[in-house]
Design an enzyme around this catalytic site. Structure first.
Site, PDB file in Angstrom:
ATOM      1  N   ASP A 250       0.824  -1.220   0.000  1.00  0.00           N
ATOM      2  CA  ASP A 250       0.000   0.000   0.000  1.00  0.00           C
ATOM      3  C   ASP A 250       0.857   1.269   0.000  1.00  0.00           C
ATOM      4  O   ASP A 250       0.710   2.134  -0.853  1.00  0.00           O
ATOM      5  CB  ASP A 250      -0.817   0.036   1.310  1.00  0.00           C
ATOM      6  CG  ASP A 250      -2.298  -0.121   1.052  1.00  0.00           C
ATOM      7  OD1 ASP A 250      -2.717   0.034  -0.096  1.00  0.00           O
ATOM      8  OD2 ASP A 250      -3.011  -0.387   2.029  1.00  0.00           O
TER       9      ASP A 250
ATOM     10  N   GLU B 107      -5.164   7.498  -0.083  1.00  0.00           N
ATOM     11  CA  GLU B 107      -5.678   6.815   1.104  1.00  0.00           C
ATOM     12  C   GLU B 107      -4.695   6.829   2.280  1.00  0.00           C
ATOM     13  O   GLU B 107      -5.096   6.969   3.424  1.00  0.00           O
ATOM     14  CB  GLU B 107      -6.035   5.379   0.737  1.00  0.00           C
ATOM     15  CG  GLU B 107      -6.790   4.683   1.835  1.00  0.00           C
ATOM     16  CD  GLU B 107      -7.497   3.415   1.378  1.00  0.00           C
ATOM     17  OE1 GLU B 107      -7.191   2.905   0.298  1.00  0.00           O
ATOM     18  OE2 GLU B 107      -8.358   2.952   2.141  1.00  0.00           O
TER      19      GLU B 107
ATOM     20  N   ASP C  83      -6.123   5.384  -5.147  1.00  0.00           N
ATOM     21  CA  ASP C  83      -6.190   4.249  -4.225  1.00  0.00           C
ATOM     22  C   ASP C  83      -4.994   3.354  -4.582  1.00  0.00           C
ATOM     23  O   ASP C  83      -4.985   2.707  -5.635  1.00  0.00           O
ATOM     24  CB  ASP C  83      -7.504   3.485  -4.362  1.00  0.00           C
ATOM     25  CG  ASP C  83      -7.714   2.561  -3.168  1.00  0.00           C
ATOM     26  OD1 ASP C  83      -6.719   2.206  -2.515  1.00  0.00           O
ATOM     27  OD2 ASP C  83      -8.874   2.199  -2.886  1.00  0.00           O
TER      28      ASP C  83
ATOM     29  N   ILE D 252      -3.782   0.526  -3.367  1.00  0.00           N
ATOM     30  CA  ILE D 252      -4.270  -0.846  -3.596  1.00  0.00           C
ATOM     31  C   ILE D 252      -5.743  -0.847  -3.243  1.00  0.00           C
ATOM     32  O   ILE D 252      -6.124  -0.826  -2.065  1.00  0.00           O
ATOM     33  CB  ILE D 252      -3.572  -1.913  -2.721  1.00  0.00           C
ATOM     34  CG1 ILE D 252      -2.090  -1.993  -3.058  1.00  0.00           C
ATOM     35  CG2 ILE D 252      -4.214  -3.283  -2.972  1.00  0.00           C
ATOM     36  CD1 ILE D 252      -1.386  -3.157  -2.387  1.00  0.00           C
ATOM     37  N   ASP D 253      -6.569  -0.856  -4.258  1.00  0.00           N
ATOM     38  CA  ASP D 253      -8.002  -0.971  -4.041  1.00  0.00           C
ATOM     39  C   ASP D 253      -8.311  -2.460  -3.962  1.00  0.00           C
ATOM     40  O   ASP D 253      -7.874  -3.226  -4.824  1.00  0.00           O
ATOM     41  CB  ASP D 253      -8.736  -0.311  -5.212  1.00  0.00           C
ATOM     42  CG  ASP D 253     -10.232  -0.314  -5.013  1.00  0.00           C
ATOM     43  OD1 ASP D 253     -10.670  -0.169  -3.855  1.00  0.00           O
ATOM     44  OD2 ASP D 253     -10.945  -0.457  -6.013  1.00  0.00           O
TER      45      ASP D 253
ATOM     46  N   THR E  76      -7.872  -4.468  -0.849  1.00  0.00           N
ATOM     47  CA  THR E  76      -6.780  -5.108  -0.098  1.00  0.00           C
ATOM     48  C   THR E  76      -7.156  -6.529   0.338  1.00  0.00           C
ATOM     49  O   THR E  76      -6.287  -7.400   0.416  1.00  0.00           O
ATOM     50  CB  THR E  76      -6.396  -4.287   1.152  1.00  0.00           C
ATOM     51  OG1 THR E  76      -7.576  -3.927   1.841  1.00  0.00           O
ATOM     52  CG2 THR E  76      -5.640  -3.045   0.784  1.00  0.00           C
TER      53      THR E  76
ATOM     54  N   HIS F 150     -19.092  -5.243   2.321  1.00  0.00           N
ATOM     55  CA  HIS F 150     -18.966  -4.016   1.522  1.00  0.00           C
ATOM     56  C   HIS F 150     -20.225  -3.677   0.741  1.00  0.00           C
ATOM     57  O   HIS F 150     -20.380  -2.565   0.256  1.00  0.00           O
ATOM     58  CB  HIS F 150     -17.804  -4.139   0.530  1.00  0.00           C
ATOM     59  CG  HIS F 150     -16.459  -4.183   1.191  1.00  0.00           C
ATOM     60  ND1 HIS F 150     -15.282  -4.231   0.486  1.00  0.00           N
ATOM     61  CD2 HIS F 150     -16.105  -4.167   2.503  1.00  0.00           C
ATOM     62  CE1 HIS F 150     -14.257  -4.252   1.322  1.00  0.00           C
ATOM     63  NE2 HIS F 150     -14.734  -4.222   2.548  1.00  0.00           N
TER      64      HIS F 150
ATOM     65  N   SER G  89     -12.568  -4.937  -5.744  1.00  0.00           N
ATOM     66  CA  SER G  89     -11.913  -3.721  -6.270  1.00  0.00           C
ATOM     67  C   SER G  89     -12.592  -3.120  -7.500  1.00  0.00           C
ATOM     68  O   SER G  89     -13.585  -3.635  -8.014  1.00  0.00           O
ATOM     69  CB  SER G  89     -10.438  -3.993  -6.590  1.00  0.00           C
ATOM     70  OG  SER G  89     -10.285  -4.561  -7.877  1.00  0.00           O
TER      71      SER G  89
ATOM     72  N   LYS H 233     -13.921  -4.320 -11.182  1.00  0.00           N
ATOM     73  CA  LYS H 233     -15.319  -4.456 -11.639  1.00  0.00           C
ATOM     74  C   LYS H 233     -15.637  -3.395 -12.700  1.00  0.00           C
ATOM     75  O   LYS H 233     -16.292  -3.672 -13.685  1.00  0.00           O
ATOM     76  CB  LYS H 233     -16.296  -4.312 -10.457  1.00  0.00           C
ATOM     77  CG  LYS H 233     -16.228  -5.486  -9.482  1.00  0.00           C
ATOM     78  CD  LYS H 233     -17.316  -5.412  -8.426  1.00  0.00           C
ATOM     79  CE  LYS H 233     -17.017  -4.520  -7.265  1.00  0.00           C
ATOM     80  NZ  LYS H 233     -15.888  -4.906  -6.416  1.00  0.00           N
TER      81      LYS H 233
ATOM     82  N   ARG I  67     -23.632  -1.566  -6.013  1.00  0.00           N
ATOM     83  CA  ARG I  67     -22.888  -1.472  -4.745  1.00  0.00           C
ATOM     84  C   ARG I  67     -23.760  -0.799  -3.704  1.00  0.00           C
ATOM     85  O   ARG I  67     -24.119   0.378  -3.852  1.00  0.00           O
ATOM     86  CB  ARG I  67     -21.634  -0.650  -4.993  1.00  0.00           C
ATOM     87  CG  ARG I  67     -20.737  -0.524  -3.794  1.00  0.00           C
ATOM     88  CD  ARG I  67     -19.547   0.375  -4.102  1.00  0.00           C
ATOM     89  NE  ARG I  67     -18.592   0.329  -3.013  1.00  0.00           N
ATOM     90  CZ  ARG I  67     -17.666  -0.616  -2.877  1.00  0.00           C
ATOM     91  NH1 ARG I  67     -17.552  -1.575  -3.770  1.00  0.00           N
ATOM     92  NH2 ARG I  67     -16.846  -0.602  -1.851  1.00  0.00           N
TER      93      ARG I  67
ATOM     94  N   ASP J 172     -12.177   5.413  -4.288  1.00  0.00           N
ATOM     95  CA  ASP J 172     -12.752   4.109  -4.611  1.00  0.00           C
ATOM     96  C   ASP J 172     -13.591   4.131  -5.886  1.00  0.00           C
ATOM     97  O   ASP J 172     -14.067   3.065  -6.328  1.00  0.00           O
ATOM     98  CB  ASP J 172     -13.604   3.583  -3.448  1.00  0.00           C
ATOM     99  CG  ASP J 172     -12.743   2.942  -2.369  1.00  0.00           C
ATOM    100  OD1 ASP J 172     -11.719   2.325  -2.726  1.00  0.00           O
ATOM    101  OD2 ASP J 172     -13.083   3.074  -1.177  1.00  0.00           O
TER     102      ASP J 172
HETATM  103  P1  AMP Z   1     -14.805  -3.812  -3.162  1.00  0.00           P
HETATM  104  O1  AMP Z   1     -13.681  -4.735  -3.381  1.00  0.00           O
HETATM  105  O2  AMP Z   1     -15.483  -3.375  -4.428  1.00  0.00           O
HETATM  106  O3  AMP Z   1     -15.752  -4.280  -2.140  1.00  0.00           O
HETATM  107  O4  AMP Z   1     -14.213  -2.452  -2.653  1.00  0.00           O
HETATM  108  C1  AMP Z   1     -13.071  -2.347  -1.894  1.00  0.00           C
HETATM  109  C2  AMP Z   1     -13.142  -1.033  -1.171  1.00  0.00           C
HETATM  110  O5  AMP Z   1     -14.255  -1.024  -0.301  1.00  0.00           O
HETATM  111  C3  AMP Z   1     -11.984  -0.754  -0.271  1.00  0.00           C
HETATM  112  O6  AMP Z   1     -10.966  -0.085  -0.938  1.00  0.00           O
HETATM  113  C4  AMP Z   1     -12.540   0.091   0.830  1.00  0.00           C
HETATM  114  O7  AMP Z   1     -12.224   1.442   0.667  1.00  0.00           O
HETATM  115  C5  AMP Z   1     -14.032  -0.065   0.675  1.00  0.00           C
HETATM  116  N1  AMP Z   1     -14.660  -0.473   1.933  1.00  0.00           N
HETATM  117  C6  AMP Z   1     -14.067  -0.760   3.122  1.00  0.00           C
HETATM  118  N2  AMP Z   1     -14.998  -1.038   4.064  1.00  0.00           N
HETATM  119  C7  AMP Z   1     -16.201  -0.923   3.444  1.00  0.00           C
HETATM  120  C8  AMP Z   1     -17.548  -1.073   3.889  1.00  0.00           C
HETATM  121  N3  AMP Z   1     -17.836  -1.410   5.134  1.00  0.00           N
HETATM  122  N4  AMP Z   1     -18.527  -0.871   2.994  1.00  0.00           N
HETATM  123  C9  AMP Z   1     -18.249  -0.544   1.720  1.00  0.00           C
HETATM  124  N5  AMP Z   1     -16.998  -0.375   1.246  1.00  0.00           N
HETATM  125  C10 AMP Z   1     -15.981  -0.575   2.090  1.00  0.00           C
HETATM  126 MG    MG Z   2     -10.257   1.140  -2.096  1.00  0.00          MG
END
Ligand code: AMP
Ligand code: MG
Length: 404
Positions: free
Chosen positions: A103, A128, A189, A191-192, A194, A288, A312, A315, A329, A341
C-alpha cells in the site's frame, strides 16, 4: 491463478457500440426518480465544462502518459509483494504487513513518478495512506523495506537516483490533499481491494485526475484480471494471461492494454437492452455491499445469471469492456464512500459508454472533498438499461424499507 467467480455462463458480452461519442455527451443526463425514469434533462453542452485550461486545450495527454507509467510501475511493486505473500506459508497470510508494505510502496511510487513526469505543474494528491505509522519508532523496519522495494521498482522502470527513507515519506505524504472543486487533484487508491490482494484475488491500482471537480482521466491497473473477457471463463476458475491496464481521458473513449505493454484497444460497455441477458458484478465481500438487496433487484430485473463477485475497481474495468452489464454497490448503513474508490473506475466506464449514478439516479459528485455524499448506493450500467435498473433499485429499496 484461481479466483472466486460465481457465474457459470455470463451473458452480455461486449459489442462495439458505434454511438460511443454520442453516448459520452449524454453523461450529464439526470434520471428522474419517478417510475418512468426518463432523463429529465440533458445539458446541451457538446462537451462537459472544465477549467479555462481544459477548455483551451481539452487534452490531458501528458497527464495520462504519466498516470499510465505511475500505475504500471506501482502494479509491478504490488505483484512482487503478492507473489512473495502467496509463496509464504499459510500462517503469514493472516499477517497484514505485506499489504501495508505494498500500500505505502504503491502510493510512494505513484506520487514520485507523477511529480517527476509533471514537474512543471502544481501537484495535489488525494490518497488513502499517510505516513504517520511509518514515522514511529516501531515503523522503521517497515519503512526500510518499503524504501528498498520502491527503489528496486523505480530502477527496473528506468528511473535513476535512489530515494532515501525521507524521500519515500515525503512522497507518501503528498497524498494529504483534501481535493475539492477548484483546480486539479490526483485521486489515488494505491491498492483498491486489499482483501482481494491478501487472498490472491483481484485488486487494482486506481488513479484519477479531477479538474474543477470533474474526473477528466482515469487509469486502472488490474494485475490479476484476465486479458480475455470474464464471460469466456468456466465456473470458479479464471485462467490465461492476466494483467490489464484500462485508461480513459474525457472525450476520447476508454482503452485497454496488457500491463506488459500490448497495443491498446478501444473498449465499450455491453450494449444489451435485455436485463434477462445481463449479468451483474458486485463486491466479493458481503460486508462491503448488501448481497440480499442486489439479489432482490436482480430478481426484479429478471437477471438469470448469478452474481459475479470480484474485489476492487477491477469491476469497473471488466464492465467497461462488456464482461457483464451491471455493477451494483450498496454499502451497509453508515458507510461513507471515498472518492478514490470510484474516481478512476467511473471515468473508465462512462468513456466506454456507460452511466454511473447513485441509487437516486444522480451523477457522483467528486468535488466535495475526500468523501462522496450520495444517496444509498452506486449503480452502473449502459445507457439503455439504466432507467430499468434504476426503477428496480427504487422499488426494491422501498420494499426493503417497508419490511423492516
Ligand atoms: P470492493 O472490493 O469493491 O468491495 O471495494 C473495496 C473497497 O471497499 C476498499 O478499498 C474500501 O475502501 C471499501 N470499503 C471498506 N470497508 C467498506 C464497507 N464497510 N462498505 C463498503 N466499502 C468498504
Ligand atoms: Mg479502495
Amino acid at each position: 491463478m484461481a479466483i472466486a467467480l460465481s457465474s457459470a455462463a455470463l451473458s452480455g458480452k461486449g459489442t462495439i457500440n458505434p454511438l460511443t461519442r454520442v453516448l459520452h455527451f449524454d453523461h450529464n443526463c439526470y434520471y428522474s426518480s419517478t417510475p418512468k425514469l426518463k432523463p429529465i434533462f440533458s445539458l446541451s453542452l457538446k462537451r462537459p465544462r472544465f477549467s479555462s485550461r481544459a477548455a483551451a486545450t481539452m487534452s490531458y495527454d501528458k497527464e495520462l502518459a504519466a498516470a499510465k507509467k505511475a500505475c504500471s510501475l506501482a502494479a509491478r511493486l504490488c505483484q512482487k509483494v503478492q507473489k512473495a505473500l502467496l509463496q509464504s506459508d499459510v500462517h503469514a497470510k493472516s499477517d497484514k504487513s505485506p499489504v501495508t508494505v505494498a500500500d505505502y510502496g504503491s502510493q510512494a511510487v505513484v506520487s514520485f513518478v507523477l511529480q517527476k513526469e509533471l514537474s512543471s505543474s502544481p501537484f495535489s494528491l488525494v490518497a488513502e495512506e499517510d505516513s504517520g505509522d511509518l514515522r514511529k519508532e516501531d515503523g522503521q523496519e517497515t519503512l526500510q523495506r518499503i524504501t528498498k522495494l520502491v527503489n528496486e521498482t523505480l530502477a527496473n522502470g528506468g528511473t535513476a537516483s535512489p530515494l532515501s527513507d525521507q524521500d519515500v515519506l515525503a512522497a507518501i505524504d503528498s497524498g494529504k490533499s483534501e481535493g475539492g472543486s477548484l483546480g486539479q487533484h490526483w485521486v489515488l487508491d494505491p491498492i483498491d481491494g486489499t482483501k482481494g490482494f491478501l487472498r490472491g484475488d483481484q485488486y487494482a491500482i486506481a488513479l484519477g485526475l479531477l479538474d474543477e471537480g470533474k474526473v477528466v482521466l482515469g487509469v486502472l491497473a488490474c494485475p490479476n484480471l484476465p486479458l480475455q473477457s470474464l464471460a469466456c471463463h468456466d465456473q470458479h476458475t479464471i485462467q490465461g494471461k492476466a494483467g490489464c491496464l484500462f485508461f480513459a481521458q474525457v472525450g476520447t473513449g476508454t482503452y485497454m492494454q496488457s500491463l506488459d505493454g500490448s497495443e491498446p484497444r478501444k473498449v465499450n460497455v455491453s450494449s444489451t437492452e435485455n436485463p434477462e441477458e445481463a449479468s451483474f458484478f458486485e463486491s466479493y465481500e458481503a460486508a462491503h455491499s448488501m448481497h440480499d438487496l442486489t439479489s432482490l433487484i436482480a430478481k426484479k430485473l429478471g437477471v438469470k445469471a448469478p452474481p459475479v463477485r470480484i474485489d476492487s475497481q477491477a469491476k469497473y474495468g471488466a464492465l467497461s469492456r462488456g464482461d457483464g452489464a451491471i455493477y451494483m454497490r450498496f454499502p451497509h448503513r453508515g458507510y461513507r464512500e471515498k472518492i478514490w474508490d470510484h474516481a478512476a473506475g467511473s471515468v473508465v466506464v462512462t468513456e466506454a459508454g456507460g452511466v454511473v449514478t447513485d441509487a437516486a439516479g444522480k451523477p457522483l459528485d467528486f468535488s466535495r472533498g475526500r468523501y462522496l455524499d450520495l444517496d444509498t448506493g452506486i449503480i452502473v450500467t449502459n445507457q439503455k438499461l439504466m432507467p430499468t435498473l434504476l426503477n428496480a433499485v427504487q422499488e426494491s429499496l422501498k420494499e426493503k424499507a417497508s419490511s423492516l
